[in-house]
Design a protein around this motif. Structure first.
Motif, PDB file in Angstrom:
ATOM      1  N   GLY A   1       3.821  39.249  76.372  1.00 24.10           N
ATOM      2  CA  GLY A   1       3.808  41.202  76.801  1.00 24.10           C
ATOM      3  C   GLY A   1       3.549  41.935  78.310  1.00 24.10           C
ATOM      4  N   THR A   2       3.169  40.557  79.028  1.00 25.41           N
ATOM      5  CA  THR A   2       3.673  41.560  80.907  1.00 25.41           C
ATOM      6  C   THR A   2       5.391  40.621  81.364  1.00 25.41           C
ATOM      7  N   ARG A   3       5.957  40.634  80.332  1.00 29.05           N
ATOM      8  CA  ARG A   3       7.399  39.739  80.663  1.00 29.05           C
ATOM      9  C   ARG A   3       7.833  40.617  80.502  1.00 29.05           C
ATOM     10  N   SER A   4       7.979  40.807  79.279  1.00 22.82           N
ATOM     11  CA  SER A   4       8.972  42.202  78.975  1.00 22.82           C
ATOM     12  C   SER A   4       8.436  43.368  77.459  1.00 22.82           C
ATOM     13  N   PRO A   5       8.699  44.131  77.312  1.00 21.32           N
ATOM     14  CA  PRO A   5       8.722  45.854  76.502  1.00 21.32           C
ATOM     15  C   PRO A   5       8.911  44.605  74.970  1.00 21.32           C
TER      16      PRO A   5
ATOM     17  N   PHE B   1      -3.754  43.899  71.517  1.00 14.91           N
ATOM     18  CA  PHE B   1      -3.166  44.983  72.934  1.00 14.91           C
ATOM     19  C   PHE B   1      -3.640  45.525  72.381  1.00 14.91           C
ATOM     20  N   PRO B   2      -4.794  46.447  72.162  1.00 16.90           N
ATOM     21  CA  PRO B   2      -5.387  47.256  72.526  1.00 16.90           C
ATOM     22  C   PRO B   2      -4.592  48.782  73.273  1.00 16.90           C
ATOM     23  N   MET B   3      -4.363  48.368  74.315  1.00 14.05           N
ATOM     24  CA  MET B   3      -3.818  49.758  74.446  1.00 14.05           C
ATOM     25  C   MET B   3      -2.292  49.705  74.481  1.00 14.05           C
ATOM     26  N   ALA B   4      -1.734  49.624  72.939  1.00  9.78           N
ATOM     27  CA  ALA B   4      -0.396  49.214  72.974  1.00  9.78           C
ATOM     28  C   ALA B   4       0.006  50.823  73.345  1.00  9.78           C
TER      29      ALA B   4
END
Ligand code: DC
Length: 226
Positions: free
Chosen positions: A120-124, A137-140
């Motif tokens: 999740g840090t590499r691409s949406p 991903f609680p901040m999705a």
């Protein structure tokens, strides 16, 4: 603040259509999708039956031999395990049950959660699974929880199998779905449940296009993916 890029999470029980929808949403948004069930399935197949009973250190050691990466985008996103595409052999209900069993083990969840966050840090991403909105991903940016009664999901699966020319029995399929629901919903860590801020979509009366429309409309009216 989240350290990952824009993420759409799709969580829900077995057979609700998450993978098909994740692929379609990712295609519409022009981003990749992450099928986290396929990660659990792949590890379950590599580790074999009974892996959930291995000593924690051994399980950790064995899990760490496998890497996961994504290649491509939209409907063409591929999940790679040790640089080899994860194939359809992981999609059987037997492997699904094995996956649900190893998914109850904390060390396995921790290893896969770290990999999922790193991706999740590499691409949406459109990330689909059981605990994407609650734990990984609680901040999705957007969270959806797809649901339908076990009978509805079993009937859809029956039609899918029949369309592939395979024989199946509705009672057995409903039973399998109930068993997997019980494992996924009642486990101690990261049980299947909607995040408090997820939009819950009852897919019982909707087809894939209908659910896709609800998801894309919600994303669009809330600003899209930037
Ligand atoms: O979505 P699926 O049927 O491919 O998932 C197979 C199993 O993997 C599921 O029954 C439980 C586990 N799983 C999980 O625990 N957490 C996820 N994020 C995805 C799958």
């Amino acid at each position: 603040m989240s350290s990952y890029l824009p993420i759409v999470t799709l969580d829900g029980p077995a057979g609700v259509g998450k993978t098909t929808l994740a692929r379609r949403v990712a295609q519409s948004l022009g981003i990749s999708y992450l099928d986290t069930g396929a990660m659990f399935r792949c590890l379950a197949l590599k580790l074999g039956p009974g892996a959930e009973y291995l000593p924690e250190a051994e399980l950790k050691e064995r899990c760490s031999q496998w890497t996961f990466n994504l290649a491509g985008q939209g409907a063409h996103t591929a999940l790679l395990c040790n640089n080899v595409p994860v194939r359809g052999e992981v999609r059987t209900e037997e492997v699904g049950m094995l996956a649900a069993r190893i998914a109850t083990v904390p060390v396995v969840r921790d290893i896969l959660c770290a990999i999922q966050r790193e991706l999740g840090t590499r691409s949406p991403l459109v990330a689909e699974g059981r605990d994407m909105g609650t734990v990984v991903f609680p901040m999705a940016h957007y969270k959806f929880f797809l649901d339908a009664a076990p009978e509805v999901r079993a009937l859809r699966r029956l039609h899918d199998l029949e369309n592939q020319g395979q024989n199946a029995d509705l009672t057995t399929l409903t039973e399998q779905i109930r068993k997997r629901d019980a494992l996924d919903r009642n486990r101690a860590i990261a049980p299947l449940r909607p995040a408090p801020d997820a939009l819950v979509v009852d897919t019982g009366s909707l087809d894939i296009e209908g659910v896709l429309g609800v998801i894309l409309h919600h994303i669009q009216v809330h600003g899209g993916i930037v």
